[in-house]
Design an enzyme around this catalytic site. Structure first.
Site, mmCIF file in Angstrom:
data_model
loop_
_atom_site.group_PDB
_atom_site.id
_atom_site.type_symbol
_atom_site.label_atom_id
_atom_site.label_comp_id
_atom_site.label_asym_id
_atom_site.label_seq_id
_atom_site.Cartn_x
_atom_site.Cartn_y
_atom_site.Cartn_z
ATOM 1 N N ASP A 72 -1.715 1.992 -0.693
ATOM 2 C CA ASP A 72 -2.237 1.972 -2.138
ATOM 3 C C ASP A 72 -1.662 0.352 -2.021
ATOM 4 O O ASP A 72 -0.915 -0.677 -2.657
ATOM 5 C CB ASP A 72 -1.535 2.692 -3.368
ATOM 6 C CG ASP A 72 -2.648 2.209 -4.229
ATOM 7 O OD1 ASP A 72 -3.315 1.297 -4.201
ATOM 8 O OD2 ASP A 72 -2.600 2.381 -5.663
ATOM 9 N N TYR B 299 3.660 0.890 -1.915
ATOM 10 C CA TYR B 299 2.767 1.272 -2.852
ATOM 11 C C TYR B 299 2.788 -0.713 -3.829
ATOM 12 O O TYR B 299 3.920 -0.612 -4.208
ATOM 13 C CB TYR B 299 3.472 1.991 -3.716
ATOM 14 C CG TYR B 299 2.510 1.700 -5.151
ATOM 15 C CD1 TYR B 299 1.803 1.820 -5.454
ATOM 16 C CD2 TYR B 299 3.252 2.416 -6.766
ATOM 17 C CE1 TYR B 299 0.752 2.144 -6.832
ATOM 18 C CE2 TYR B 299 2.831 2.448 -7.896
ATOM 19 C CZ TYR B 299 1.133 2.408 -7.490
ATOM 20 O OH TYR B 299 1.118 2.913 -8.622
#
Length: 251
Positions: free
Chosen positions: A144, A105
């Site tokens: 992400d 992330y």
């Protein structure tokens, strides 16, 4: 092997919005999640047949990652050796005989770009880490990544140039990583296709009108590209402001 990645934007909220239904329906070998926003003991998932690896952020209700897998890893690593990565729970690496799986992330540069210098340092450290892993065995890097790489990776490119997630600096870091021996699996399969996104603002009807950004990726070592069977996006799966993405490899 089937891999799924999904920024759930709070796993407790996502569970109440259909997470488990999708999880069981998709039946992945590896299910990677980002932005879990919880601490140890706040969520207990009964996932028969899956081992669970969680990397919680120290700050409550913030960041964090997890991997649910059917396959026992040779080793598990949290972070890349720097305290900041571990404090925010942003990286998990699972090692297998034939590859490394790295779930990430990436830090957001923030709307005013206040965190852009930290973000660029992060990119440099992570690129070194991925290349070091790749020197040993192939890498599957997902999550992400908080950047739309090219103009076809977001709906309104011209009006977003220089904004967080679409700065020249962030895009250049992605270009440099790919040039060093990695492949964006979705773009490998669909090099010119437009209107494929993985994140949409919560503003009214933005997702309905598909005004989005593609900021979630499966990036693989170049020597794995011939083994990519499927690289796809599941935009109709709700539960978060991101949607799940999928990679299928024959390994």
């Amino acid at each position: 092997m089937k891999f799924i990645s999904w920024n759930v934007n709070g796993i407790r909220a996502c569970i109440s919005k259909g997470f488990l239904e999708f999880f069981h329906q998709i039946d992945a070998d590896f299910f990677c999640v980002q932005e879990i926003k919880c601490q140890a003991g706040q969520v207990e998932l009964a996932l028969d047949g899956y081992q669970q690896y969680w990397n919680y952020a120290q700050k409550k209700g913030y960041s964090g990652t997890a991997i649910f897998t059917k396959h026992t890893p040779l080793s598990v690593r949290y972070g890349v050796g720097d305290e900041d990565a571990q404090e925010e729970g942003r990286i998990i690496t699972l090692e297998y005989n034939d590859f490394y799986l790295v779930n990430v992330y990436t830090p957001n540069a923030q709307r005013d770009l206040a965190r852009l210098p930290l973000r660029l340092e992060w990119e440099d450290r992570l690129a070194m880490y991925l290349k070091e892993l790749d020197s040993r065995k192939p890498v599957i890097y997902c999550g992400d990544l908080n950047v739309a790489h090219t103009e076809i990776d977001l709906k309104n490119a011209k009006s977003n140039i220089g904004n967080s997630g679409f700065t020249y600096e962030e895009r250049a870091k992605m270009s440099a990583l790919l040039a060093s021996g990695f492949v964006d699996s979705f773009r490998y399969k669909y090099p010119e296709e437009t209107d494929h996104y993985t994140w949409w603002s919560y503003m009214n009807k933005v997702r309905e009108r598909n005004i989005g950004w593609r900021i979630d990726y499966f990036i693989v070592s170049e020597r794995l590209k011939a083994q990519i069977d499927i690289a796809t996006i599941h935009p109709h799966i709700m539960g978060s402001d991101h949607c799940p993405i999928e990679l299928q490899l024959h390994i």
